[in-house]
Structures are given as structure tokens and as C-alpha cells.
Scaffold this motif. Structure first.
Motif, short mmCIF file in Angstrom:
data_model
loop_
_atom_site.label_atom_id
_atom_site.label_comp_id
_atom_site.label_asym_id
_atom_site.label_seq_id
_atom_site.Cartn_x
_atom_site.Cartn_y
_atom_site.Cartn_z
N VAL A 72 10.18 -29.24 -32.66
CA VAL A 72 9.72 -29.32 -31.29
C VAL A 72 10.34 -30.77 -30.79
N GLY A 73 10.68 -30.43 -29.55
CA GLY A 73 11.05 -31.61 -28.57
C GLY A 73 12.24 -32.41 -29.22
N SER A 74 13.05 -31.76 -29.93
CA SER A 74 14.26 -32.71 -30.38
C SER A 74 15.52 -31.71 -30.55
N ARG A 75 16.51 -32.39 -30.27
CA ARG A 75 17.70 -31.52 -30.29
C ARG A 75 18.71 -32.12 -31.57
N SER A 76 17.74 -32.85 -32.43
CA SER A 76 18.48 -33.36 -33.87
C SER A 76 17.78 -32.36 -34.90
N PRO A 77 18.61 -31.33 -35.47
CA PRO A 77 18.17 -30.55 -36.62
C PRO A 77 17.56 -31.35 -38.01
N THR A 78 16.85 -30.56 -38.56
CA THR A 78 16.20 -31.26 -39.80
C THR A 78 16.28 -30.27 -40.80
N GLY A 79 15.56 -30.62 -41.81
CA GLY A 79 15.43 -29.66 -43.00
C GLY A 79 14.25 -28.88 -43.02
N ALA A 80 14.24 -27.69 -43.83
CA ALA A 80 13.28 -26.71 -43.93
C ALA A 80 11.62 -27.15 -43.82
N TYR A 81 11.78 -28.01 -44.91
CA TYR A 81 10.10 -28.78 -45.31
C TYR A 81 9.69 -29.61 -44.05
N VAL A 82 10.57 -30.29 -43.71
CA VAL A 82 10.07 -31.23 -42.41
C VAL A 82 9.81 -30.42 -41.17
N ALA A 83 10.73 -29.35 -41.07
CA ALA A 83 10.46 -28.51 -39.70
C ALA A 83 9.04 -27.73 -39.62
N ALA A 84 8.95 -27.27 -41.12
CA ALA A 84 7.65 -26.65 -41.34
C ALA A 84 6.63 -27.56 -40.84
N LEU A 85 6.55 -28.82 -41.54
CA LEU A 85 5.40 -29.70 -41.25
C LEU A 85 5.29 -30.02 -39.81
N VAL A 86 6.44 -30.60 -39.24
CA VAL A 86 6.24 -30.85 -37.69
C VAL A 86 6.01 -29.89 -36.94
N ASN A 87 6.53 -28.58 -37.00
CA ASN A 87 6.10 -27.54 -36.03
C ASN A 87 4.86 -26.85 -36.29
N GLY A 88 4.39 -26.91 -37.52
CA GLY A 88 2.99 -26.54 -37.98
C GLY A 88 2.01 -27.42 -37.45
N THR A 89 2.05 -28.62 -37.43
CA THR A 89 1.29 -29.56 -36.64
C THR A 89 1.18 -29.52 -35.18
N ALA A 90 2.57 -29.39 -34.81
CA ALA A 90 2.52 -29.10 -33.21
C ALA A 90 1.65 -27.75 -32.64
N SER A 91 1.99 -26.87 -33.44
CA SER A 91 1.46 -25.42 -32.87
C SER A 91 0.01 -25.40 -32.94
N HIS A 92 -0.70 -26.09 -33.98
CA HIS A 92 -2.18 -26.35 -34.00
C HIS A 92 -2.84 -27.47 -33.24
N SER A 93 -1.88 -28.38 -32.56
CA SER A 93 -2.53 -29.67 -31.84
C SER A 93 -3.38 -29.17 -30.69
N LEU A 94 -3.20 -28.03 -30.22
CA LEU A 94 -4.05 -27.59 -28.57
C LEU A 94 -5.14 -26.90 -29.06
N ASP A 95 -5.05 -26.45 -30.21
CA ASP A 95 -6.12 -25.37 -30.77
C ASP A 95 -6.31 -24.20 -29.74
N VAL A 96 -5.37 -23.63 -29.38
CA VAL A 96 -5.21 -22.36 -28.66
C VAL A 96 -4.28 -21.28 -29.26
N ASP A 97 -4.10 -21.47 -30.56
CA ASP A 97 -3.47 -20.55 -31.27
C ASP A 97 -4.17 -19.38 -31.89
N ASP A 98 -3.60 -18.35 -32.41
CA ASP A 98 -4.25 -17.21 -32.83
C ASP A 98 -5.26 -17.37 -34.09
N VAL A 99 -5.99 -16.56 -34.41
CA VAL A 99 -6.77 -16.69 -35.59
C VAL A 99 -7.02 -15.13 -36.22
N ASN A 100 -7.61 -15.42 -37.37
CA ASN A 100 -7.92 -14.03 -38.23
C ASN A 100 -9.45 -14.27 -38.78
N GLN A 101 -10.33 -13.23 -38.46
CA GLN A 101 -11.63 -13.25 -38.74
C GLN A 101 -11.81 -13.35 -40.05
#
Length: 462
Positions: A72-101
Motif C-alpha cells: 500500500v502507498g508505494s510504487r516500489s515493489p517488494t518481496g512476498a513476506y514483506v508485502a503480506a506483513l505490510v498489507n495485512g497490517t494496513a487492512s486491519h488498521s481501521l477495523d472495518v474489515d470482514d469477520v467470521n463468527q
């Protein structure tokens, strides 16, 4: 005597069930919905301090330099591990993402970052990405059926713990791994699992999601390289579920393994940017105020009856920050009398708190009702008292969190999240791409949507 047949471990059993989830039309459509929802959350969350903190830490460690994956927010590509780490953090930062009961957590923010990073690495098509996402959701839900409520009640954050296995299953599916190799990936993911509810209300909670997504990506890669790991990682004598306060009864195992509709079809899309446990309360307060034309100043008292799990998840009594306010049942009940829905813009300034809201909050009483603990719809019973009259509403979470939202609800949420980042034209373009993801020959077009700059540049990373 003939040798006895090999009895499948719980890991092998669940992997086989997840692998059976395929590309049916309803599954592909719901996976697309979840991907759209996740993308909006990730792009908007890319501006949050929690995301910036992780990116800064990665750069300090000189990680993430070069690779085929988008963040997110960058035009510099990275590796898969860092991408998952950063994008996972970003997508949960607002707490408006989906849930499973069943999971009692957020599958999208662990499954989709792992799936997308692996998909970009492997250059697969959109349909393969969606199947991997659906299989990851399946693991999250079925593992939750066994682990909860004991696991959650013990203080573990299921997104961070059970999410590791779900992320590994998604990454393994996209990598084309067979059942045996996927089971080893799950084992290697679960030995990385951890995350405490103590982190709720701080930056540790969204980091949990990124960490679990990255753990799944790493575990899948380790399995590809033939790393050895015990297959009874879940139900062995010292397996994860044994140590993590889960109920490993034979009935729980049978319940998790038996045929049922794909879990992704029951994913809950949030429209309030707050703890899921508070959504029925928010909706009940709002509907009572609207139906009976009540002024918040008239309300003498608010009684909120919820399950123990809901109360524990949103237990902050007197929040001092916007982040804490999202996990305060008392504050959110009061706020819902003034505002609805409770979107992210509400918590970015000072609108979440004022004298009137705080005054009403002091008149809110939360009661744990054991009769609600067994209701998987997670309802709330709210009573507003005005003079000599009381108004009661039992809310089943039909409006605040929609299991099957109409397209305009999902689209409106996406545009509200993404427009401030990419501009209206960029946001609409991104939404158009996302709706056609199943037909894409290469998921690079999806990853490119993450890489726009704050003024609305949505060109692919370079």
C-alpha cells in the motif's frame, strides 16, 4: 495381519476439507466481494500510523528491497513476506474489515494479503487467487469451530493465531501444493502463531494481522523447500490447540470436519469502523432513536445486554483515544444515538467525542447476558428509558454488518474508503478492476491498485 490404515491428523483432515472448496459461481462471487472489501480497507489503512510504523521498521532492518509484490502507498515493489506483513497490517488498521463468527476473528486481513503476495510472486490468474482466498477462509472458520470459544476466552486474538493456518492454506493453494505439503505448511505456520487481546486498542492489533499473513507466506515457502514438520501440530499431545485453551472434544472435531456450505459465503462485511461485537448495539440504539424520534438528551438510561464474548471484545469503559473508542461498548452505544453509521471519518478527528456523548455514556450500563452466549448471530438487547417509557430492541446484526450486502453497499463502502487516497476517478477505476478480477489473466493488475501515491496516482509499481 494387515497393517492398520493411517488415521488422519486434524491438520490433514482440515486441509482435505479446505482443498475441496472450488470455483463454484457463488463462491467466486463472494470471494470477489471479500477481495473488494479488503482492498478498500488496505488502501485506506495505508495512511494509518500503524502501517507507517511497520514500513519504517522493515526499512530500518533493510528488508523488503526488491521483488514482484505490491504494498500500500508505494510504487516500489517488494518481496512476498514483506508485502503480506505490510498489507495485512494496513487492512486491519481501521477495523472495518470482514469477520467470521466461527473464527471470532477477521479472516480477510490474514488470508488475502498472503494470497495476493503469493499470487503476484507466482503470476497466477484472478480465478486462482479467488479459489485460494476461499480455501483460506474455510480453514479459518473450521479451525474456529474447534478452538472457540475457549481459545478466545483465554485471551488469544484468533485473527493472529488461527489466522496463521488460514494464511498458509491460501498461499499453498495458490502455489499449487498438494495436501501433504499443505499440511506441512500449516504446521510450520502454527509454530509461529501468537497474538494477545491485550493489544486491542493499540497498534499491536493490526500488526497481528500482518504478522499472521506473513507467517502463512513463509510457511508455504518452507514447505515447498521440503522443511520437515509434525503433522499433528493441531491436535497432538503438545499441539497448538492443546496448549492454547481450545476444546478438542471428539464432537468439536466432527463438527469442524463434516460437510457444510463454504465458509466464505458467511463472511460478514462491516460498515462500522469499530469492534464487531458492538455492531448490534450500535444498530439497536440507532433504530430506537430513529423509530421513536428520540433526542439523545431525553434518554435517561441505556441498558445494553450482550454476550460475554462481545463485552470482552469491547470492554474499554472510558476511552481517551479514538483507537480505544472503537473498543468501548459504552462509548459506542452513546455515540450511536448521535451518529450512524460509525465510519472511519468519525474517528479521524474529534467528532468521536464531545460533552454530549460523554454525558450519555455515563448513563449506559452493559450487562452480560448468558442466554446470548449460545446465539451465533451475536445479538444485542438494548433498552432506552425516556421519562416513564422504555423502548427495547433486539438486534440480530442485519443492518450494521451485512452477510450478503447488495452491490451498492459494498461499492459505496469501497469508494468512501479509497476516494480520499486515490481520488474519485482512481477509486472508480480500482473498483471496476476488482469487479472483473475473476477474468484477469494476471493478478498484477490487482496488486497495482495498492501502489498509488496519496494524490491519486494508480499506475503500477515501478
Amino acid at each position: 495381519m494387515a497393517p492398520s490404515a493411517h488415521q488422519l491428523s486434524l491438520t490433514e483432515d482440515l486441509v482435505a476439507v479446505c482443498k475441496a472448496v472450488g470455483g463454484e459461481k457463488s463462491v467466486m462471487q463472494r470471494a470477489t466481494d471479500c477481495l473488494i472489501d479488503w482492498m478498500g480497507c488496505a488502501i485506506a489503512g495505508g495512511r494509518e500510523v500503524s502501517t507507517a510504523t511497520v514500513i519504517a521498521a522493515v526499512r530500518r532492518l533493510e528488508e523488503g528491497k526488491g521483488g514482484p509484490c505490491s504494498i500500500v502507498g508505494s510504487r516500489s515493489p517488494t518481496g512476498a513476506y514483506v508485502a503480506a506483513l505490510v498489507n495485512g497490517t494496513a487492512s486491519h488498521s481501521l477495523d472495518v474489515d470482514d469477520v467470521n463468527q466461527n473464527m471470532l476473528g477477521h479472516p480477510g486481513v490474514v488470508v488475502i494479503p498472503a494470497a495476493l503476495a503469493t499470487a503476484e510472486l507466482s503470476r497466477v490468474d484472478g480465478r486462482t487467487l479467488l479459489v485460494g482466498i476461499a480455501q483460506g477462509y474455510e480453514m479459518a472458520s473450521r479451525l474456529g469451530l474447534i478452538a472457540n470459544p475457549g481459545h478466545y476466552q483465554a485471551g488469544w486474538h484468533a485473527t493472529a493465531t488461527l489466522g496463521c493456518a488460514a494464511a498458509a492454506v491460501a498461499a499453498a493453494a495458490i502455489s499449487g501444493l498438494d495436501e501433504e505439503t499443505t499440511a506441512r505448511a500449516v504446521s510450520l505456520a502454527m509454530t509461529q502463531a501468537g497474538g494477545l487481546q491485550l493489544m486491542f486498542g493499540g497498534h499491536g492489533k493490526p500488526f497481528h494481522a500482518g504478522r499472521a499473513a506473513a507467517a502463512g507466506v513463509l510457511a508455504s515457502a518452507l514447505a515447498v523447500e521440503n522443511a520437515v514438520a509434525p503433522i499433528d501440530v493441531l491436535d497432538g499431545p503438545k499441539g497448538y490447540l492443546t496448549l492454547a485453551a481450545a476444546c478438542l472434544s471428539p464432537e468439536a472435531r466432527r463438527r469442524a470436519s463434516r460437510p457444510r456450505r463454504p465458509a466464505i459465503l458467511s463472511a460478514t462485511i462491516k460498515i462500522h469502523a469499530v469492534c464487531r461485537g458492538a455492531h448490534p448495539v450500535i444498530d439497536a440504539v440507532h433504530s430506537l432513536v430513529k423509530e421513536f424520534d428520540l433526542s439523545p438528551a431525553q434518554i435517561e438510561s441505556v441498558e445494553v445486554r450482550v454476550s460475554a464474548l462481545a463485552q470482552e471484545a469491547a470492554s474499554v469503559v472510558a476511552p481517551s483515544t479514538a483507537l480505544q473508542a472503537r473498543f468501548s461498548m459504552t462509548h459506542l452505544a452513546a455515540l450511536a444515538a448521535f451518529r450512524w453509521p460509525l465510519g472511519i471519518e468519525l474517528f479521524r478527528g474529534e467528532d468521536w467525542t464531545d460533552e454530549a456523548t460523554i454525558a450519555l455514556r455515563s448513563r449506559v450500563r452493559v450487562v452480560v447476558d448468558p442466554s446470548l452466549d449460545t446465539d451465533t448471530s451475536a445479538p444485542a438487547v438494548v433498552t432506552l428509558t425516556v421519562a416513564d417509557h422504555s423502548f427495547t430492541r433486539r438486534d440480530m446484526n442485519r443492518s450494521g454488518s451485512l452477510h450478503r450486502p447488495s452491490p451498492w453497499v459494498l461499492d459505496d463502502k469501497f469508494l468512501a474508503l479509497v476516494t480520499p487516497v486515490h481520488g474519485r476517478t482512481g477509486a472508480q477505476h480500482a473498483l471496476n478492476v476488482m469487479h472483473e478480477v475473476a477474468a484477469l489473466p494476471d493478478v498484477a493488475a490487482v496488486g497495482a491498485l495498492l501502489g498509488g501515491d496519496p494524490v491519486g496516482n494508480t499506475s503500477p509499481p515501478s
